[in-house]
Design a protein around this motif. Structure first.
Motif, PDB file in Angstrom:
ATOM      1  N   GLY A 167     -41.196 -29.854 -13.978  1.00 13.30           N
ATOM      2  CA  GLY A 167     -39.779 -29.604 -14.197  1.00 13.30           C
ATOM      3  C   GLY A 167     -39.496 -28.128 -14.456  1.00 13.30           C
ATOM      4  N   ASP A 168     -38.279 -27.713 -14.109  1.00 13.23           N
ATOM      5  CA  ASP A 168     -37.893 -26.305 -14.299  1.00 13.23           C
ATOM      6  C   ASP A 168     -37.201 -26.053 -15.636  1.00 13.23           C
ATOM      7  N   GLY A 169     -36.990 -27.097 -16.441  1.00 16.07           N
ATOM      8  CA  GLY A 169     -36.348 -26.941 -17.740  1.00 16.07           C
ATOM      9  C   GLY A 169     -34.837 -26.834 -17.661  1.00 16.07           C
ATOM     10  N   GLY A 170     -34.276 -26.911 -16.458  1.00 14.62           N
ATOM     11  CA  GLY A 170     -32.835 -26.772 -16.282  1.00 14.62           C
ATOM     12  C   GLY A 170     -32.083 -28.047 -16.629  1.00 14.62           C
ATOM     13  N   SER A 171     -30.756 -27.962 -16.509  1.00 11.74           N
ATOM     14  CA  SER A 171     -29.897 -29.110 -16.754  1.00 11.74           C
ATOM     15  C   SER A 171     -28.856 -29.171 -15.643  1.00 11.74           C
ATOM     16  N   ALA A 212     -44.692 -20.815 -13.427  1.00 11.19           N
ATOM     17  CA  ALA A 212     -44.112 -21.502 -14.586  1.00 11.19           C
ATOM     18  C   ALA A 212     -45.130 -22.461 -15.213  1.00 11.19           C
ATOM     19  N   HIS A 228     -46.958 -22.497 -19.154  1.00 19.24           N
ATOM     20  CA  HIS A 228     -47.118 -23.645 -20.073  1.00 19.24           C
ATOM     21  C   HIS A 228     -48.567 -23.795 -20.494  1.00 19.24           C
ATOM     22  N   PHE A 271     -44.416 -29.697 -21.392  1.00 20.44           N
ATOM     23  CA  PHE A 271     -43.377 -29.440 -20.405  1.00 20.44           C
ATOM     24  C   PHE A 271     -43.036 -30.757 -19.714  1.00 20.44           C
ATOM     25  N   ASN A 272     -41.865 -30.806 -19.134  1.00 18.82           N
ATOM     26  CA  ASN A 272     -41.455 -32.021 -18.427  1.00 18.82           C
ATOM     27  C   ASN A 272     -42.078 -32.061 -17.049  1.00 18.82           C
ATOM     28  N   SER A 299     -42.587 -35.794 -21.103  1.00 12.70           N
ATOM     29  CA  SER A 299     -43.287 -34.613 -21.587  1.00 12.70           C
ATOM     30  C   SER A 299     -44.795 -34.770 -21.379  1.00 12.70           C
ATOM     31  N   GLU A 326     -32.407 -31.159 -14.650  1.00 13.20           N
ATOM     32  CA  GLU A 326     -33.756 -30.667 -14.367  1.00 13.20           C
ATOM     33  C   GLU A 326     -34.155 -30.955 -12.931  1.00 13.20           C
ATOM     34  N   GLU A 381     -48.313 -25.417 -24.339  1.00  9.34           N
ATOM     35  CA  GLU A 381     -47.061 -26.086 -24.669  1.00  9.34           C
ATOM     36  C   GLU A 381     -46.800 -27.256 -23.733  1.00  9.34           C
TER      37      GLU A 381
END
Length: 143
Positions: free
Chosen positions: A16-20, A83, A87, A94-95, A109, A22, A92
């Motif tokens: 995932g890019d972390g956007g909304s 990206a 992570h 990430f999605n 996650s 996503e 960390e």
């Protein structure tokens, strides 16, 4: 291909890019991959109270479930891999989505517990990674 058979190369992990909303993109270059669905076994065996010397039937119930994706292949530099490596470097979560052909998609996650780069003089740079669920995943069955 025979009816119902699935292609192994369609077993994918999408980062995932972390956007909304996503957006999920394939982690490119993976040639060998596997997805494991397992659960710990909790022993519930109790010897007979009326015949304690008789045969004992082992019984169990499911415990903690485990979802693990492993993949390895050629490293392909891209925005997605950059990206992803951020992570990994930062340890960390990430999605991501794991798409299992013939089954469905496991989304949520994830974290990388093991990552390595490998290379010889002539072949392409390769990588391998192990992903584990970092939180409860949602499952969407393939239609």
């Amino acid at each position: 291909m025979a009816d119902g058979q699935q292609l192994g190369r369609l077993l994918l992990i999408k980062v995932g890019d972390g956007g909304s909303p996503e957006v999920f993109s394939n982690l490119c270059g993976i040639k060998t991959r596997s997805f494991n669905l397992s659960a710990n076994e909790i022993d519930t065996t109790i010897p007979s109270c009326t015949n304690p010397g008789g045969p004992v039937q082992k019984t169990s119930r499911p415990g903690i479930s485990n979802r693990t994706f492993t993949g390895s292949g050629n490293f392909v530099k891209s925005a997605v891999s950059t990206a992803f490596l951020t992570h990994v470097r930062n340890s960390e979560a990430f999605n991501a989505q794991v798409v299992v052909p013939g089954d469905g998609t496991y989304e949520g996650s994830w974290m990388v517990t093991d990552f390595s780069f490998d290379g010889d003089v002539e072949p392409n740079l390769e990588f391998s990674a192990t992903f584990v669920a970092a939180d409860v995943l949602t499952f969407t069955a393939e239609v």
